[in-house]
Motif scaffolding. Structure first.
Motif, mmCIF file in Angstrom:
data_model
loop_
_atom_site.group_PDB
_atom_site.id
_atom_site.type_symbol
_atom_site.label_atom_id
_atom_site.label_comp_id
_atom_site.label_asym_id
_atom_site.label_seq_id
_atom_site.Cartn_x
_atom_site.Cartn_y
_atom_site.Cartn_z
ATOM 1 N N MET A 260 0.840 -1.191 0.000
ATOM 2 C CA MET A 260 0.000 0.000 0.000
ATOM 3 C C MET A 260 0.880 1.249 0.000
ATOM 4 O O MET A 260 1.899 1.300 0.688
ATOM 5 N N ASP A 261 0.444 2.211 -0.764
ATOM 6 C CA ASP A 261 1.127 3.502 -0.784
ATOM 7 C C ASP A 261 0.555 4.410 0.285
ATOM 8 O O ASP A 261 -0.667 4.489 0.458
ATOM 9 N N TYR A 262 1.410 5.091 0.987
ATOM 10 C CA TYR A 262 0.960 6.231 1.779
ATOM 11 C C TYR A 262 0.549 7.320 0.790
ATOM 12 O O TYR A 262 1.297 7.607 -0.149
ATOM 13 N N VAL A 263 -0.635 7.906 0.988
ATOM 14 C CA VAL A 263 -1.091 8.907 0.022
ATOM 15 C C VAL A 263 -1.553 10.196 0.697
ATOM 16 O O VAL A 263 -1.797 10.246 1.902
ATOM 17 N N ASN A 264 -1.660 11.190 -0.135
ATOM 18 C CA ASN A 264 -2.228 12.478 0.231
ATOM 19 C C ASN A 264 -3.750 12.324 0.204
ATOM 20 O O ASN A 264 -4.321 12.137 -0.868
#
Ligand SMILES: [Fe+2]
Ligand SMILES: [Fe+2]
Ligand SMILES: [Fe+2]
Ligand SMILES: [Fe+2]
Ligand SMILES: [Fe+2]
Ligand SMILES: [Fe+2]
Ligand SMILES: [Fe+2]
Ligand SMILES: [Fe+2]
Lengths: 375, 375, 375, 375
Positions: A260-264
């Motif tokens: 999973m990407d950390y996102v804005n």
């Protein structure tokens, strides 16, 4: 001193430069050199390789090898002298630019209870990933955040920031990640010390989470136009929980497991315009297949133990070890435990690759998708 | 060999590193070095400068100095051997990466009537600006375009392309501009030779202009999703006319006179994701004020004569001369003629700066906006 | 029958139409009418009002008044006959278009355990907000979701969907919200019955939450290009928790208290391109100030009790009551309890207003921001 | 008066409502009506049609039929009384909203030399297409533009604007196009008279063209953030030239011949957020095939003569005739001349359809793509 040979990069392939040195040509090359010029065909094959050839090398830094020396900095220098007590990681192929891989800098910072670095800001985008200790905090543009192990916090390009450890905390170590080398490479690096050395805490502690951490919810009417995530801090507990939930409904990626990407949350995009970050989980016994990407990666094992094969070389890792994958090198991961999951945090320059239209990815087709391990 | 001194970058400023070498520290530094690490405070002030310090230097290459040697390549090498007969421009501070300035490559290519280079494609974005001769053409993904002096043509990242000169043409010289150095720096450079060496002309000649050159008009229902301009070619006559029209209603920029960007008509954005291009006109007698920008520029004088002051150094230029402005260096321009306008073509990496959120600009406030000329 | 008067909209204001009927003009108007035309000045002031004059009126539907009749539909019609057993809410000013307010449709649907509606899809974007009962579920393009009170679920434009109640559930009532009237108004309404009447459950139950509900986290490499939220379901517990957290660090909006938009986690934008949704919390005793917006709103009280003043008219509400605010009408809210918070769910067409550049907002300046209550 | 029948929309199709009236149900429906509600199944099939059923009808207004009556307005009313002397076109199915088709308004305005309307602004987006006369001009936010036959000019949402004819001009007629009906439908229509009735000419005449009409060129450093085209005026000569060039390299669309959209050069998008505009050329003898789209169109023949078949009905047109195509109705066009091209200008609401995700298009498959002509 004039070069002795100009035809070192010859290739006997149609469409590629293949000119042998002759005395006449060498004279010509030298005259061109005096005019501040050169003959393209002498360097064309070098500067236009068939595919990327990173000068970075795969490397691992094991925490047990570094921890004592990191702690030793506490005694050797004061924060006032050193600015920050940091041991940086130096890629063998990138020592000229002080990079851990590609254009990414990484270091281990240590701080005592009651200390607080002076406030500053810079063009480099920065992040911290907490490794050990309690009481750490960061203040970003007046938003103070408390930090524990495996918490991930941003100090984006242009924000005033400072790090510290509470009086009642313990000695803390965290990983710093920045793109200082990229900012220098792009001739775009500015640095400023805060006029008052310390900025005020202007908001309730951890207010950015209270506003932006809602799942699929955001404060109405808050127009966020800045190019980084207003969430600023990503805590470990909900991150691990999200991965665990994801694991229940998906097999994830064949190359990266549950990733999973950390996102804005205001855009769904990367946390900062030049640095992305990711957490991935390898299930008990999971072994992924090899792929390669344009982009450089700094990994830290956040949980468990395992190994990765990078460009044919095996690197065994356990919690807190840091390793790097250079651009366009095959890599695959394995969880060494049959009973526990393993988690890898990473930060990378994929947002740069995407922003400039340069992202590519390729799976290894042969050998069932696994590299032969050469060392 | 271990370094002898580690405190060369000390600064006696609060918030900056200021640690003197001691025998104990030097031991420590050496041990860190053996672990593939270093102490940040020994390099912090170097890698975090107060503002950008480009390793590129301002330079000029005068066409009269180069022309004979460029033409001489016709006799010295065949296209089959050399791939392309190109004399590249080498910035004194960037010879390691074969760049004219920053991460931008520039070269002068020469070709005889009846010749045509082999077709290929690469990650680097490329452009040509025609300097002399008739009959030149470029084929980009099957779109063949005819080219005359001061015409500007794209060969974007990933497109198959080839250049040639018609049988009934004359010897042609043009300027190549590419971001090969950037692609290498980002470990993202791929190169491929066309399987058939020459691609077919798949569309009517100059069809891209017939479709996309309309003023405020575009073919309906043509969804253009690629990240470069479908127009591909920008001819000199309408460009000069546009500048002349602009001059009748505007004073333009105090720093750059009448200045227009070549744009992608499908988006209004830059012509390619990593390279932008611009044409500017200085009115008779016009002298602009100094400013500086994050971004590197390669200029070519397309018309007239004048001079530019870059970082305090004066460079006189006339038609076909090429000069460069490194990032964050003050520059200002002057038209040397009181009766004729002068035009400067330039290409630059501003799209990279904007995509990554790094663009900054600053006017020189002192001295009426003019730099003292130091040399 | 020809009109008798054409000058009903006269205004004696410079720049507005002010033409009195004369016999000659009336003749002219009638001839124009026969040509399929008219004189603009006879209608200009009507069709160009100084500000919006909605034909919708503020209304409230109290759940206690409707509940028995909603349940009665269970006995009166079968799902096979009726398609869906729904009592729709009809705005007095919008009965011609079957709208609750503006172009928004709202209805109360009731279903028995073991029933499941047939699968279909349509241009209208739709949502459900669960009011009572257990065992409700929705299947959207193969993603089955379980639903409890105050859960909010999407069935976006173009998705196959069906609703049902589990065998072991209870009778369920939920609110449907759609923009059927807008789709008809825009001549863009398509409807299709699923070829197999029921679609399969193609994914693990509630998988969309497992993938997309992470706070600031999203599955890496999942490119979501559709124009609605992949999260699909927003559960009550985390929503209430997010509002409670928000309340600890912010005063919220003076007009709406603590107010959060449900968003698409892949973009940060609204849940669907034509309908947005919001949950807001009024603290104990909180009373907000009046503002007005271009946009129509359907509110449902999800928790607590209070009142709203809309266009000078007071509406008292408690849990499950539904009321509407037409475009550009002043509204303000009050929590009637001094000890408990109150929560209002709403859906609205603000995404349409923003997409078309028509959003405006205005605070009431007079009277301390409060409307005189006229009725 | 209660309705007598509630089952008029029954359909005997699985998944559709099919409930017959009974005395018990009629009682129920009446009670629901008294509660401000209704039973969805009585109207479901009506409000959820299988595909769009526009209430607009195809119509043509021939200029020769209208011209005298348009001119007559000059004698019948003064600009002071009437505001503007305009004969509007009224679709038989849309007279309640004063629309020519869908939510689009169209009218023919006439003005004498020396007259100038008072300055104002409104939410409606507007355009003019010049039909005859010389000396017409428009002033938009201080940008004055001169206008000739077949020139197309914008007066976007929110801009101050006024139209006039120069003292030395002739009587002018132009077509006005606006989305007044849409603004009213969306309850978002604001209107304001300029405080000084006339605004100043604040820029050189036609400066917007001098800045923005360059082919693939735009003023550098001009950040255009407004949602309409800064070009404002699109002249006929370059438009016709662009179509002619396009015709030399392309067959165009099978449904629309050579068709180009007027675009915003700063974005490549539509000229205004709610109205798009298009010019298309039918080659000598060209006859297109039928398709249908979600979207409403107002056409004006700018050159030549021909006919269109709309929903099975043939409409013959020549220069200056205006006809409309309602949403989702098949239409095809033919040039009646074997030697001259024919050009159709149109404006439409496709930007609304795209902004809201509602655009669909379908070709007629049967009968070689041609509709049977029914009338
Ligand atoms: Fe920092
Ligand atoms: Fe990977
Ligand atoms: Fe090339
Ligand atoms: Fe400049
Ligand atoms: Fe539905
Ligand atoms: Fe409100
Ligand atoms: Fe107007
Ligand atoms: Fe069409």
């Amino acid at each position: 001193m004039p070069e002795l040979s100009y035809d070192a990069y010859r290739e006997d392939v149609v469409g590629r430069a293949n000119v042998s040195d002759t005395p006449e040509l060498i004279d010509y090359y030298r005259r061109l050199g005096r005019l501040g010029t050169g003959a393209l065909w002498t360097v064309a094959n070098k500067i236009e390789p068939w595919q990327p050839r990173s000068s970075s090398v795969p490397m691992i830094w094991r925490f047990q090898d570094l921890r004592q020396d990191v702690l030793r900095a506490l005694d050797l220098v004061t924060p006032e002298q050193a600015g920050r007590r940091v041991v940086y990681l130096e890629n063998k192929g990138r020592s000229d630019v002080v990079a851990a891989v590609g254009w990414l800098y990484a270091g281990l910072q240590v701080m005592k209870p009651g200390e607080c670095a002076s406030s500053h800001r810079h063009s480099a985008s920065a992040l911290r990933f907490i490794m050990e200790g309690s009481g750490a905090f960061t203040n970003v543009d007046g938003h103070k955040m408390t930090l524990g192990a495996n918490d991930f916090v941003l100090t984006p390009n242009g924000t005033w920031h400072e790090h510290g450890v509470a009086e009642d905390g313990t000695v803390c170590i965290w990983q710093d990640g920045l793109d200082i080398p990229l900012m220098n490479a792009l001739d775009a690096n500015f640095y400023e010390v805060h006029p008052e050395l310390q900025q005020a805490v202007a908001h309730p502690v951890d207010d950015s989470l209270a506003m932006w951490a809602g799942s699929g919810l955001r404060p109405a009417g808050q127009h966020w136009a800045k190019r980084y995530s207003p969430l600023l801090k990503y805590e470990w507990a909900p991150t691990y929980e999200a991965l665990s939930r994801y694991a229940r409904v998906s097999d994830g990626s064949p190359f990266d497991g549950l990733i999973m990407d950390y996102v804005n949350p205001a855009t769904g995009g990367p946390v900062m315009p030049t640095i992305g970050a990711t957490m991935q989980m390898l299930r008990p016994g999971e072994r992924t297949k090899a792929h390669r990407q344009t982009g450089s990666f700094v990994y830290q094992c956040a949980k468990g133990r395992g190994w990765s094969v990078i460009n044919g070389q095996r690197f065994d890792w356990r919690e807190r070890d840091i390793f790097v994958v250079p651009s366009w090198m095959y890599h695959e991961h394995a969880n060494a435990s049959a009973t526990e999951d393993a988690c890898l945090f990473s930060f990378h320059d994929l947002p740069v690759m995407h922003a400039l239209g340069l992202y590519r990815e390729e799976a290894l087709g042969e050998n069932g998708g696994h590299q032969p391990v050469l060392s």
